[in-house]
Each structure stands twice: as structure tokens, then as C-alpha cells.
Design a protein around this motif. Structure first.
Motif, PDB file in Angstrom:
ATOM      1  N   LYS A  22      88.282 -35.427  -5.826  1.00 56.01           N
ATOM      2  CA  LYS A  22      88.675 -34.388  -6.796  1.00 56.01           C
ATOM      3  C   LYS A  22      87.998 -33.060  -6.472  1.00 56.01           C
ATOM      4  N   ASN A  23      86.678 -33.121  -6.215  1.00 49.99           N
ATOM      5  CA  ASN A  23      85.934 -31.868  -6.079  1.00 49.99           C
ATOM      6  C   ASN A  23      86.158 -31.156  -4.748  1.00 49.99           C
ATOM      7  N   ALA A  24      86.932 -31.788  -3.859  1.00 44.89           N
ATOM      8  CA  ALA A  24      87.398 -31.073  -2.663  1.00 44.89           C
ATOM      9  C   ALA A  24      88.846 -30.647  -2.860  1.00 44.89           C
ATOM     10  N   MET A 101      89.264 -26.784 -17.651  1.00 48.56           N
ATOM     11  CA  MET A 101      88.744 -27.278 -16.379  1.00 48.56           C
ATOM     12  C   MET A 101      87.911 -26.229 -15.654  1.00 48.56           C
ATOM     13  N   ARG A 102      86.729 -26.626 -15.298  1.00 47.79           N
ATOM     14  CA  ARG A 102      85.766 -25.690 -14.722  1.00 47.79           C
ATOM     15  C   ARG A 102      86.257 -25.032 -13.421  1.00 47.79           C
ATOM     16  N   ALA A 103      86.737 -25.849 -12.496  1.00 50.75           N
ATOM     17  CA  ALA A 103      87.031 -25.335 -11.153  1.00 50.75           C
ATOM     18  C   ALA A 103      88.155 -24.299 -11.164  1.00 50.75           C
ATOM     19  N   THR A 130      75.100 -25.460 -20.231  1.00 47.61           N
ATOM     20  CA  THR A 130      75.704 -24.154 -20.555  1.00 47.61           C
ATOM     21  C   THR A 130      76.662 -23.680 -19.456  1.00 47.61           C
ATOM     22  N   ARG A 131      76.392 -24.030 -18.230  1.00 43.65           N
ATOM     23  CA  ARG A 131      77.267 -23.756 -17.088  1.00 43.65           C
ATOM     24  C   ARG A 131      77.732 -22.286 -16.998  1.00 43.65           C
ATOM     25  N   PRO A 132      76.779 -21.367 -16.846  1.00 32.40           N
ATOM     26  CA  PRO A 132      77.164 -19.951 -16.728  1.00 32.40           C
ATOM     27  C   PRO A 132      77.849 -19.661 -15.396  1.00 32.40           C
ATOM     28  N   VAL A 133      78.445 -18.461 -15.284  1.00 35.21           N
ATOM     29  CA  VAL A 133      79.071 -18.065 -14.005  1.00 35.21           C
ATOM     30  C   VAL A 133      78.398 -16.809 -13.439  1.00 35.21           C
ATOM     31  N   ASP A 134      77.167 -16.530 -13.893  1.00 37.51           N
ATOM     32  CA  ASP A 134      76.474 -15.308 -13.453  1.00 37.51           C
ATOM     33  C   ASP A 134      76.332 -15.231 -11.935  1.00 37.51           C
ATOM     34  N   LEU A 135      76.106 -16.373 -11.284  1.00 41.23           N
ATOM     35  CA  LEU A 135      75.891 -16.329  -9.827  1.00 41.23           C
ATOM     36  C   LEU A 135      77.206 -16.116  -9.072  1.00 41.23           C
ATOM     37  N   LEU A 136      78.313 -16.542  -9.672  1.00 40.77           N
ATOM     38  CA  LEU A 136      79.626 -16.299  -9.056  1.00 40.77           C
ATOM     39  C   LEU A 136      79.934 -14.805  -9.152  1.00 40.77           C
ATOM     40  N   VAL A 172      70.725 -23.377  -5.921  1.00 39.12           N
ATOM     41  CA  VAL A 172      71.860 -23.963  -5.199  1.00 39.12           C
ATOM     42  C   VAL A 172      73.024 -24.116  -6.170  1.00 39.12           C
ATOM     43  N   THR A 173      74.172 -23.541  -5.836  1.00 39.35           N
ATOM     44  CA  THR A 173      75.340 -23.666  -6.692  1.00 39.35           C
ATOM     45  C   THR A 173      76.589 -23.969  -5.865  1.00 39.35           C
ATOM     46  N   VAL A 174      77.220 -25.068  -6.227  1.00 37.67           N
ATOM     47  CA  VAL A 174      78.453 -25.467  -5.541  1.00 37.67           C
ATOM     48  C   VAL A 174      79.554 -24.448  -5.849  1.00 37.67           C
ATOM     49  N   SER A 175      79.699 -24.113  -7.145  1.00 38.11           N
ATOM     50  CA  SER A 175      80.757 -23.169  -7.529  1.00 38.11           C
ATOM     51  C   SER A 175      80.520 -21.810  -6.882  1.00 38.11           C
ATOM     52  N   GLY A 176      79.263 -21.341  -6.899  1.00 40.89           N
ATOM     53  CA  GLY A 176      78.945 -20.042  -6.296  1.00 40.89           C
ATOM     54  C   GLY A 176      79.263 -20.038  -4.808  1.00 40.89           C
ATOM     55  N   THR A 315      74.048 -35.671  -9.193  1.00 43.71           N
ATOM     56  CA  THR A 315      74.087 -35.687 -10.658  1.00 43.71           C
ATOM     57  C   THR A 315      75.350 -36.391 -11.162  1.00 43.71           C
ATOM     58  N   ASP A 316      76.426 -36.327 -10.382  1.00 41.17           N
ATOM     59  CA  ASP A 316      77.680 -36.958 -10.808  1.00 41.17           C
ATOM     60  C   ASP A 316      77.630 -38.489 -10.757  1.00 41.17           C
ATOM     61  N   LEU A 317      76.519 -39.058 -10.257  1.00 35.01           N
ATOM     62  CA  LEU A 317      76.347 -40.522 -10.282  1.00 35.01           C
ATOM     63  C   LEU A 317      75.203 -40.954 -11.210  1.00 35.01           C
ATOM     64  N   THR A 337      68.003 -33.031 -12.897  1.00 35.87           N
ATOM     65  CA  THR A 337      67.494 -31.670 -12.645  1.00 35.87           C
ATOM     66  C   THR A 337      68.614 -30.631 -12.524  1.00 35.87           C
ATOM     67  N   ILE A 338      69.875 -31.059 -12.495  1.00 36.21           N
ATOM     68  CA  ILE A 338      70.954 -30.086 -12.243  1.00 36.21           C
ATOM     69  C   ILE A 338      71.519 -29.522 -13.550  1.00 36.21           C
ATOM     70  N   PHE A 339      71.834 -30.388 -14.494  1.00 35.47           N
ATOM     71  CA  PHE A 339      72.427 -29.943 -15.765  1.00 35.47           C
ATOM     72  C   PHE A 339      71.502 -30.309 -16.922  1.00 35.47           C
TER      73      PHE A 339
HETATM   74  C1  LIG Z   1      84.578 -29.159  -9.679  1.00 35.34           C
HETATM   75  C2  LIG Z   1      83.256 -29.421  -9.065  1.00 35.34           C
HETATM   76  O1  LIG Z   1      83.089 -29.384  -7.859  1.00 35.34           O
HETATM   77  N1  LIG Z   1      82.268 -29.738  -9.918  1.00 35.34           N
HETATM   78  C3  LIG Z   1      80.987 -30.086  -9.399  1.00 35.34           C
HETATM   79  C4  LIG Z   1      80.166 -28.843  -9.171  1.00 35.34           C
HETATM   80  O2  LIG Z   1      80.059 -28.185 -10.429  1.00 35.34           O
HETATM   81  P1  LIG Z   1      79.605 -26.672 -10.433  1.00 35.34           P
HETATM   82  O3  LIG Z   1      80.140 -26.027  -9.220  1.00 35.34           O
HETATM   83  O4  LIG Z   1      79.937 -26.140 -11.761  1.00 35.34           O
HETATM   84  O5  LIG Z   1      78.030 -26.828 -10.314  1.00 35.34           O
HETATM   85  P2  LIG Z   1      77.002 -25.788  -9.707  1.00 35.34           P
HETATM   86  O6  LIG Z   1      76.446 -26.368  -8.440  1.00 35.34           O
HETATM   87  O7  LIG Z   1      77.595 -24.447  -9.611  1.00 35.34           O
HETATM   88  O8  LIG Z   1      75.856 -25.778 -10.798  1.00 35.34           O
HETATM   89  C5  LIG Z   1      74.528 -26.182 -10.487  1.00 35.34           C
HETATM   90  C6  LIG Z   1      73.580 -25.541 -11.469  1.00 35.34           C
HETATM   91  O9  LIG Z   1      73.639 -24.125 -11.313  1.00 35.34           O
HETATM   92  C7  LIG Z   1      73.859 -23.495 -12.555  1.00 35.34           C
HETATM   93  N2  LIG Z   1      74.664 -22.268 -12.332  1.00 35.34           N
HETATM   94  C8  LIG Z   1      75.836 -22.331 -11.651  1.00 35.34           C
HETATM   95  C9  LIG Z   1      76.603 -21.197 -11.475  1.00 35.34           C
HETATM   96  C10 LIG Z   1      76.134 -19.980 -11.992  1.00 35.34           C
HETATM   97  O10 LIG Z   1      76.768 -18.924 -11.891  1.00 35.34           O
HETATM   98  N3  LIG Z   1      74.956 -19.961 -12.667  1.00 35.34           N
HETATM   99  C11 LIG Z   1      74.185 -21.076 -12.850  1.00 35.34           C
HETATM  100  O11 LIG Z   1      73.124 -21.022 -13.462  1.00 35.34           O
HETATM  101  C12 LIG Z   1      74.611 -24.545 -13.369  1.00 35.34           C
HETATM  102  O12 LIG Z   1      74.532 -24.306 -14.757  1.00 35.34           O
HETATM  103  C13 LIG Z   1      73.913 -25.815 -12.940  1.00 35.34           C
HETATM  104  O13 LIG Z   1      72.733 -25.969 -13.672  1.00 35.34           O
HETATM  105  O14 LIG Z   1      78.877 -29.193  -8.682  1.00 35.34           O
HETATM  106  C14 LIG Z   1      78.093 -29.985  -9.597  1.00 35.34           C
HETATM  107  C15 LIG Z   1      76.733 -30.199  -8.985  1.00 35.34           C
HETATM  108  O15 LIG Z   1      76.829 -30.969  -7.846  1.00 35.34           O
HETATM  109  C16 LIG Z   1      78.843 -31.284  -9.913  1.00 35.34           C
HETATM  110  O16 LIG Z   1      78.147 -31.959 -10.924  1.00 35.34           O
HETATM  111  C17 LIG Z   1      80.264 -31.010 -10.379  1.00 35.34           C
HETATM  112  O17 LIG Z   1      80.994 -32.229 -10.426  1.00 35.34           O
END
Ligand SMILES: CC(=O)N[C@H]1[C@@H](OP(=O)(O)OP(=O)(O)OC[C@H]2O[C@@H](n3ccc(=O)[nH]c3=O)[C@H](O)[C@@H]2O)O[C@H](CO)[C@@H](O)[C@@H]1O
Ligand SMILES: C=C(OP(=O)(O)O)C(=O)O
Length: 429
Positions: A22-24, A101-103, A130-136, A172-176, A315-317, A337-339
Motif C-alpha cells: 500500500k505505502n508504495a 487518507m494521509r498520503a 498529530t501528524r503535522p505537515v510542517d516538514l513537507l 526522518v519523515t517518509v512523507s517529507g 511502527t506499522d508492526l 518512538t515514531i507516533f
Molecule cells: C502512507 C504511508 O506511507 N504511511 C506511512 C508513513 O507515514 P508518514 O509519511 O505520515 O510518516 P512520517 O515518516 O512522515 O512521520 C514520522 C514522524 O514525523 C512527524 N512529522 C512528519 C511530517 C511533518 O511534516 N512533520 C512531522 O513532525 C510525524 O508526526 C511522525 O511523528 O510513514 C510512517 C512511518 O514509517 C508509517 O507509519 C506510515 O504507515
């Protein structure tokens, strides 16, 4: 609303086909916005999140054609999507669609890169923090975009186009990383991302972008370099297997006992989780067809685990491991440690009789010999499946309510588990 009914106590034996990740799949589908030619994605899982993203992309004007299996395809191969963004008719991603949906928020990157503007609702997704998007936003600003938040929307503009930059993520941010990577492919000049996420899904997206004509190197390390190009073209790419689904079923087998082949799984995508399962007493054997997981006779040993970005324990496991440890012979510690709010499953696992206490970001699980079935409520995607794992081993009957969370991320879950001997059924309505 659908429910899942499980009668626990059966060992799992047989083969479980692992679906595309899914996440790819989600960021790969979003990457199709970067080109006016067709992107063909194979092995896309049939999930609620994929269907929702199809609706979001459709709203931007994309044509999406889903093709079924071809003769000779493996049983576990997903659908093939042909996605064409020849005409982007709307650069707005509305609240009604994105909030589920987040992605979906990540469409902001390719829209900005190709159309020089985007208006995207702030995202939804699993309620795990809280899942902010500040880093994006920081990353897109570094690339020269102007962004403001108005009425719950992020409004982004880059009239002169994006320009390569140095982007250093403070965490480290996957979304960023996904957003910076996609946006930089069409920026003028070179972008260097440091402290980048190393998750296999980032590598999969980078591989696909390179097939589309992008110049990305270093994906899978903490330093990714992108030489911007003027245009990307069509390509064909196969979504990698889902490491979280793999780990989830591996934990289910460790929980119930038995012997299951996880067909199509790739061990290198989840080595840390496989190591933890070995420590817990499972036998893990990688082979040509995937990974074989077995637990015969021996009980479950307690473990100490801390979640971390890849290659650490995902964290997803975390929720699934907690369900497993509920039956360990001793006391386990799991630190998240992630969420900051990813322990919603603790109170639901307690309904099975699990003994779990929280100390800040650490859960202490005192294993008991036998869980007992109960009515439980799914709260988020991975929490839901942790309840399924607990139910598979519990004495008696469990009903898991709010199954729509599960449908976001697990393809044909009941079918895959019942084929291995579980008593599990969906009750519709
Ligand atoms: C669709 C998808 O791929 N989702 C995955 C993605 O979520 P997602 O991409 O949302 O997770 P991130 O790696 O970005 O978040 C990691 C941490 O960074 C924080 N953060 C993130 C962005 C930002 O702008 N600011 C900030 O503070 C988040 O709140 C969190 O505490 O990676 C997570 C960590 O492996 C997984 O649990 C999710 O399943
Ligand atoms: C948290 C998850 O998904 P999302 O980021 O889409 O909420 C997940 O896949 O476990």
C-alpha cells in the motif's frame, strides 16, 4: 457496517500470498501526475485506500484503467493500473476526498512541479498522533514554492517553476522525503535531500521515477540527490511486496503456531522484524518463493523492542507485536518512538484479558497463557489487525467491529487466513 467474526484456536498452515505494498502503490500512483504520458503500475493491491486515491486522481482529470490478471500471472499478483495524466483539469484536492487518507496530501508535490500551483486540503489518515505537515511545507518552500494555509487548505504556487535546493530534514519523515523527491524531479538544477527516509517504498518510488526519465541517486540512503529534468515520460513498474502485510502474517503464525509460506515476500524488506520473531521463538526460513514462518511446540519468548525508521523495527508492526507478546512467557517492553498516540490498541487488547500497562512511550506486556475472545473495536489500520491476531489465538469467539480500517490496508484478509485454517468470516451490514 461490516464486522469480522473469528473463532480462535486453530493453527495456521499453508500459503499466504503477499500483496503489493500500500505505502508504495499510493505514492507511485501520485507520481503519475508528473507526466502527460501513461504510467503503468503492476501488482497494485485492491484496497480501499487505492480506490480512494483513484477517486482523487480522477478529480484532477486523470484517466485510470484497471486491468485484471493475465494468463500465467501468479495468484498473488494484484491489478494493473494504466494511469494517464495527459490533461490535468483541476489542481485542487478537496477536503471531502483528502480527509480520508494521509498520503493523498502528497499530490501537492507533482501538481506544483508540473502545473506550478496546487490547492490541497490538510490530510486525514490513521489517528495515531498529530501528524503535522510542517516538514513537507518546509521542503516545498526550499524548492522555491510560496505556500499559505487558508480555510484548511494548503495553497501552493511556484509561478517561475521549482528550483533545486538543499533540504535537510530535522527528523526522518517518509512523507517529507516522498514529497521532496517527487517535486525535485522537475525542478531546475540539483536537489540534495539529507536525513532522508530510507524506507523500501522510497526506493521503489525512486526506481519508478528513474524509469520515467528522472535522475535520482542515493535512494535507500540518508542522502538522495536529484538532478532536475524538463519532462518525465511514461513507464511500467511493478509495486514491491508489502513488508507490513508480510510481518503481520508472520506474527499471526508465531501467535497461533503452525507453518506458513508467505509467497512473494522479500526478507530484506523487514529483517529487523524477522529478527524479533526469531528471538520470540518463531522459525524463519527465507527461500526462493518468499519466507516460511513456523512455530511448533515451543512457546513465545518475551522481547524488548523500540520502533525506529527503516531499517529499524517498523511502527506499522508495533500493534501486531504487542498482540503476540500478550501470550509470551514473561514480560515484554515495546517502545513507540515514531507516533505519540499509537497505543489505541492497548485498551482493546485488554478486552481479550491481555495485561498491558503504559509508561510514557513504553508498553509493558505481561504475557498470559491464554487470551479469551471478546467483542472489540478497530481504531486504526494496524491496531485493527492486531485484534485479528489476538482473536486467532484466543479461546472462543471474537467480533471485530469497524472493519473499514482493515480494508484500507489488507487485501482479502479473511480469504488469506481462512485458506490457512483460520475460522474467520465477514459479516456484512
Ligand atoms: C502512507 C504511508 O506511507 N504511511 C506511512 C508513513 O507515514 P508518514 O509519511 O505520515 O510518516 P512520517 O515518516 O512522515 O512521520 C514520522 C514522524 O514525523 C512527524 N512529522 C512528519 C511530517 C511533518 O511534516 N512533520 C512531522 O513532525 C510525524 O508526526 C511522525 O511523528 O510513514 C510512517 C512511518 O514509517 C508509517 O507509519 C506510515 O504507515
Ligand atoms: C499509518 C498508516 O497509514 P497512513 O499513513 O495512510 O495513515 C499505515 O499504513 O499504517
Amino acid at each position: 457496517m461490516d464486522r469480522i467474526r473469528i473463532v480462535g484456536g486453530n493453527k495456521l498452515n499453508g500459503t499466504i500470498p503477499i500483496s503489493g505494498a500500500k505505502n508504495a502503490a499510493l505514492p507511485l500512483m501520485i507520481a503519475s501526475l508528473l507526466t502527460d504520458e501513461t504510467l503503468i503500475l503492476d501488482n497494485v493491491p485492491r484496497l480501499a485506500d487505492v480506490a480512494q486515491l483513484q477517486r482523487i486522481l480522477g478529480n484532477h482529470g486523470l484517466d485510470i484503467m484497471a486491468a485484471g490478471k493475465r494468463p500465467g500471472d501468479h495468484e498473488y499478483q494484484g491489478q494493473t493500473l494504466h494511469i494517464s495524466a495527459a490533461n490535468i483539469i483541476d489542481t485542487t484536492a478537496p477536503y471531502e476526498l483528502v480527509s480520508k487518507m494521509r498520503a493523498s496530501f502528497w499530490v501537492i508535490a507533482p501538481l506544483l512541479a508540473r502545473m506550478k500551483e496546487a490547492k490541497v486540503s490538510l490530510p486525514g489518515g490513521c489517528a495515531i498522533g498529530t501528524r503535522p505537515v510542517d516538514l513537507l511545507i518546509m521542503a516545498l518552500e526550499k524548492l522555491g514554492a510560496e505556500l499559505q494555509i487558508d480555510g484548511g487548505y494548503v495553497i501552493a504556487k511556484a509561478p517561475g517553476g521549482l528550483v533545486g535546493a538543499e533540504i535537510d530534514f530535522p527528523k526522518v519523515t517518509v512523507s517529507g522525503t516522498h514529497v521532496a523527491l517527487m517535486a525535485a524531479t522537475l525542478a531546475k538544477g540539483t536537489t540534495v535531500i539529507t536525513n532522508a527516509a530510507c524506507e523500501p517504498e522510497i526506493v521503489d518510488v525512486a526506481d519508478c521515477l528513474n524509469k520515467m526519465g528522472a535522475k535520482v541517486s542515493g535512494a535507500g540512503t540518508t542522502r538522495i540527490v536529484i538532478e532536475g529534468v524538463k519532462k518525465l515520460h511514461g513507464a511500467r513498474h511493478t509495486v514491491l511486496p508489502d513488508r507490513i502485510e508480510t510481518g503481520t502474517y508472520a506474527m499471526a503464525v508465531a501467535m497461533t503456531g503452525g507453518d506458513v509460506q508467505l509467497a512473494g515476500a522479500r526478507p530484506e524488506l523487514l529483517q529487523s522484524a524477522l529478527d524479533v520473531l526469531t528471538e520470540a521463538g518463531a522459525t524463519i526460513t527465507p527461500n526462493n518463493e518468499g519466507i516460511r514462518v513456523a512455530r511448533n511446540g515451543a512457546g513465545i519468548s518475551p522481547v524488548k523492542v523500540t520502533t525506529a525508521p527503516f531499517p529499524g523495527f517498523p511502527t506499522d508492526l508495533q500493534a501486531q507485536l504487542m498482540a503476540l507478546m500478550a501470550c509470551a512467557k514473561g514480560s515484554s517492553h515495546i517502545t513507540e518512538t515514531i507516533f505519540e498516540n499509537r497505543f489505541m490498541h492497548v485498551q482493546e487488547l485488554a478486552r481479550f484479558g491481555a495485561r498491558i500497562s503504559l509508561d510514557g512511550e513504553t508498553a509493558i506486556i505481561d504475557g498470559i497463557a491464554k487470551l479469551k475472545g471478546a467483542p472489540v473495536m478497530a481504531t486504526d489500520l494496524r491496531a485493527s489487525v492486531s485484534l485479528v491476531i489476538a482473536a486467532l489465538a484466543a479461546e472462543g469467539e471474537t467480533t471485530v467491529n469497524r472493519v473499514y480500517h482493515l480494508d484500507r490496508g489488507f487485501e482479502r484478509l479473511e480469504e488469506k487466513l481462512s485458506a490457512c485454517g483460520a475460522t474467520i468470516e465477514r459479516i456484512s451490514g
